[in-house]
Every structure is written in C-alpha cells, then in structure tokens.
Write a protein that holds these residues in place. Structure first.
Motif, mmCIF file in Angstrom:
data_model
loop_
_atom_site.group_PDB
_atom_site.id
_atom_site.type_symbol
_atom_site.label_atom_id
_atom_site.label_comp_id
_atom_site.label_asym_id
_atom_site.label_seq_id
_atom_site.Cartn_x
_atom_site.Cartn_y
_atom_site.Cartn_z
ATOM 1 N N ILE A 71 0.850 -1.186 0.000
ATOM 2 C CA ILE A 71 0.000 0.000 0.000
ATOM 3 C C ILE A 71 0.889 1.241 0.000
ATOM 4 N N ASN A 72 0.509 2.255 -0.763
ATOM 5 C CA ASN A 72 1.200 3.561 -0.735
ATOM 6 C C ASN A 72 2.705 3.444 -0.959
ATOM 7 N N CYS A 73 3.112 2.703 -1.946
ATOM 8 C CA CYS A 73 4.545 2.512 -2.202
ATOM 9 C C CYS A 73 5.223 3.845 -2.518
ATOM 10 N N SER A 74 6.299 4.126 -1.797
ATOM 11 C CA SER A 74 7.076 5.352 -2.015
ATOM 12 C C SER A 74 7.885 5.228 -3.301
ATOM 13 N N PHE A 75 8.499 6.337 -3.718
ATOM 14 C CA PHE A 75 9.348 6.322 -4.910
ATOM 15 C C PHE A 75 10.448 5.269 -4.782
ATOM 16 N N SER A 76 11.047 5.163 -3.606
ATOM 17 C CA SER A 76 12.127 4.183 -3.387
ATOM 18 C C SER A 76 11.638 2.752 -3.588
ATOM 19 N N VAL A 77 10.437 2.478 -3.117
ATOM 20 C CA VAL A 77 9.875 1.132 -3.268
ATOM 21 C C VAL A 77 9.556 0.857 -4.738
ATOM 22 N N VAL A 78 8.946 1.823 -5.425
ATOM 23 C CA VAL A 78 8.601 1.631 -6.838
ATOM 24 C C VAL A 78 9.859 1.360 -7.662
ATOM 25 N N ASP A 79 10.933 2.074 -7.371
ATOM 26 C CA ASP A 79 12.188 1.824 -8.085
ATOM 27 C C ASP A 79 12.614 0.364 -7.947
ATOM 28 N N GLN A 80 12.511 -0.184 -6.743
ATOM 29 C CA GLN A 80 12.907 -1.577 -6.518
ATOM 30 C C GLN A 80 11.928 -2.548 -7.177
ATOM 31 N N CYS A 92 2.066 -11.475 -3.771
ATOM 32 C CA CYS A 92 2.115 -10.034 -3.497
ATOM 33 C C CYS A 92 1.266 -9.257 -4.490
ATOM 34 N N PHE A 93 0.609 -8.239 -4.001
ATOM 35 C CA PHE A 93 -0.181 -7.332 -4.807
ATOM 36 C C PHE A 93 0.284 -5.915 -4.525
ATOM 37 N N VAL A 94 0.350 -5.083 -5.553
ATOM 38 C CA VAL A 94 0.609 -3.661 -5.355
ATOM 39 C C VAL A 94 -0.736 -2.964 -5.479
ATOM 40 N N GLU A 95 -1.172 -2.354 -4.395
ATOM 41 C CA GLU A 95 -2.472 -1.687 -4.356
ATOM 42 C C GLU A 95 -2.369 -0.228 -4.790
ATOM 43 N N SER A 96 -1.306 0.461 -4.338
ATOM 44 C CA SER A 96 -1.170 1.892 -4.647
ATOM 45 C C SER A 96 0.285 2.301 -4.533
ATOM 46 N N PHE A 97 0.635 3.378 -5.264
ATOM 47 C CA PHE A 97 2.021 3.848 -5.269
ATOM 48 C C PHE A 97 2.059 5.328 -5.616
ATOM 49 N N ASP A 98 3.149 5.967 -5.220
ATOM 50 C CA ASP A 98 3.322 7.400 -5.469
ATOM 51 C C ASP A 98 3.900 7.660 -6.850
ATOM 52 N N ALA A 99 3.448 8.744 -7.460
ATOM 53 C CA ALA A 99 3.978 9.219 -8.734
ATOM 54 C C ALA A 99 4.033 10.744 -8.668
ATOM 55 N N GLN A 110 3.477 17.956 -8.018
ATOM 56 C CA GLN A 110 2.548 17.317 -7.097
ATOM 57 C C GLN A 110 2.845 15.819 -7.051
ATOM 58 N N THR A 111 2.848 15.257 -5.853
ATOM 59 C CA THR A 111 2.950 13.813 -5.690
ATOM 60 C C THR A 111 1.538 13.277 -5.525
ATOM 61 N N VAL A 112 1.207 12.275 -6.329
ATOM 62 C CA VAL A 112 -0.127 11.687 -6.350
ATOM 63 C C VAL A 112 -0.002 10.209 -6.022
ATOM 64 N N THR A 113 -0.890 9.689 -5.215
ATOM 65 C CA THR A 113 -0.941 8.258 -4.963
ATOM 66 C C THR A 113 -1.895 7.641 -5.981
ATOM 67 N N LEU A 114 -1.360 6.773 -6.828
ATOM 68 C CA LEU A 114 -2.148 6.107 -7.860
ATOM 69 C C LEU A 114 -2.623 4.754 -7.347
ATOM 70 N N VAL A 115 -3.888 4.462 -7.557
ATOM 71 C CA VAL A 115 -4.479 3.202 -7.122
ATOM 72 C C VAL A 115 -4.544 2.255 -8.317
ATOM 73 N N ASN A 126 3.225 -2.529 -22.102
ATOM 74 C CA ASN A 126 4.115 -1.392 -21.846
ATOM 75 C C ASN A 126 3.278 -0.177 -21.475
ATOM 76 N N TYR A 127 3.941 0.774 -20.886
ATOM 77 C CA TYR A 127 3.299 1.998 -20.411
ATOM 78 C C TYR A 127 4.013 3.179 -21.048
ATOM 79 N N THR A 128 3.260 3.961 -21.801
ATOM 80 C CA THR A 128 3.861 5.111 -22.491
ATOM 81 C C THR A 128 3.724 6.394 -21.696
ATOM 82 N N ASP A 129 2.815 6.416 -20.735
ATOM 83 C CA ASP A 129 2.634 7.595 -19.888
ATOM 84 C C ASP A 129 1.837 7.193 -18.659
ATOM 85 N N GLY A 130 1.887 8.053 -17.651
ATOM 86 C CA GLY A 130 1.080 7.823 -16.471
ATOM 87 C C GLY A 130 -0.334 8.315 -16.717
#
Length: 166
Positions: A71-80, A92-99, A110-115, A126-130
């Motif tokens: 839940i609420n993965c920080s930038f550091s977690v998303v990088d890993q 494991c499931f990723v529910e939400s993360f910061d962007a 602005q930092t947004v938590t994406l669900v 692949n992902y071309t944009d958020g």
C-alpha cells in the motif's frame, strides 16, 4: 527522517513501515503472528540499498504463504519493484504507489498516490505515460515526471487478480 526501520501496527493485519531498508533492517516484527493476509503501508520508506533489497527478499521468502498487499509505495519502493523482480513474490499485490507530476504551465509539482485497478491498470505490455492529471492551480494537464517505461515496468508483471479489501 530516520534511518532506523520502524513498524506501526494500525490493525491486526495492517502495518506501516518507516525508515530505510538496509543491511541492519530486521523484519522479525512481521513474523510474530501467523497472518493469512498482510497489508504493508510503505509510504515512509525513504531509501533502500542493495543490502536492504536482499534482506527484503529473504523476509518475503519467510512470508511466502502470506498474501501480501503493498500500500502507498514510495518512490524508493517503486524503483525496486521495477528493477528487482524478487521484490514481489507470487502472493504479493501492489495496491497503490506514489507518482510525481509537474505542470509546465505554472511550474507546480505534485505527488499523487495512484491506485492500481482504478487510476492505472496492471498487466499492460508497456506503459507510455502515467494517468492524466490536471494541475490543482491552473487546471492544465500535468506531465508525468518519470520515465513511464522504467517507473511503471513492475505493473507489466502484475495481473489483475482478485484483491482482498483493506
């Protein structure tokens, strides 16, 4: 910001983990109870070094039978998540993360938590944009302030499995 890893249990199965994950990190707090499901709030993880990644992967191995929700993965977690496939196990499931988003019109960031499953879907090739965001100040479209190919890579390996409600 503290470097010492700390755990704050919000519910029986929901814990906020804060600090830095490194060679001195001790995850024994997570093994004290026999959980079937465990929610890990990772918003306050501000740094993870390579020794910390190893410690995390070893902890996940001990929790291999537990359904874990990030839940609420920080930038550091998303990088890993995007660099180290073992940072997630099969349960494991990723529910939400910061962007981070920036507005080129008024220079706002602005930092947004994406669900996951609401703001952005998992399992795309692949992902071309958020996801699109409007600036809270000038209402113009904000730019996703990451390389989506690398920052969102972890989502490609996730499936849209049924999730347990928080």
């Amino acid at each position: 910001m503290t470097n010492v890893l700390s755990f704050e249990w919000k519910k029986e199965d929901y814990v906020t983990i804060s600090g830095m994950i490194d060679e001195s990190s001790d995850f024994s707090e997570l093994f004290k109870k026999n959980h079937e499901v465990l929610f890990l709030d990772l918003k306050n993880i501000h740094r993870i070094n390579s020794s910390g990644v190893r410690k995390w992967v070893l902890a996940l191995d001990k929790l291999k039978d537990v359904e874990i929700h990030y839940i609420n993965c920080s930038f550091s977690v998303v990088d890993q998540l995007s660099m180290v496939p073992e940072f997630l196990n099969k349960k494991c499931f990723v529910e939400s993360f910061d962007a981070r988003y920036v507005c080129e019109n008024c220079n706002t960031s602005q930092t947004v938590t994406l669900v996951v499953g609401f703001d952005i879907q998992a399992g795309e090739k692949n992902y071309t944009d958020g996801p699109e965001r409007l600036c809270p100040n000038c209402k113009q479209k904000m730019e996703f302030d990451h390389n989506p190919d690398s920052y969102l890579f972890f989502l490609s390996n996730l499936s849209n499995k049924k999730k347990t409600a928080i």
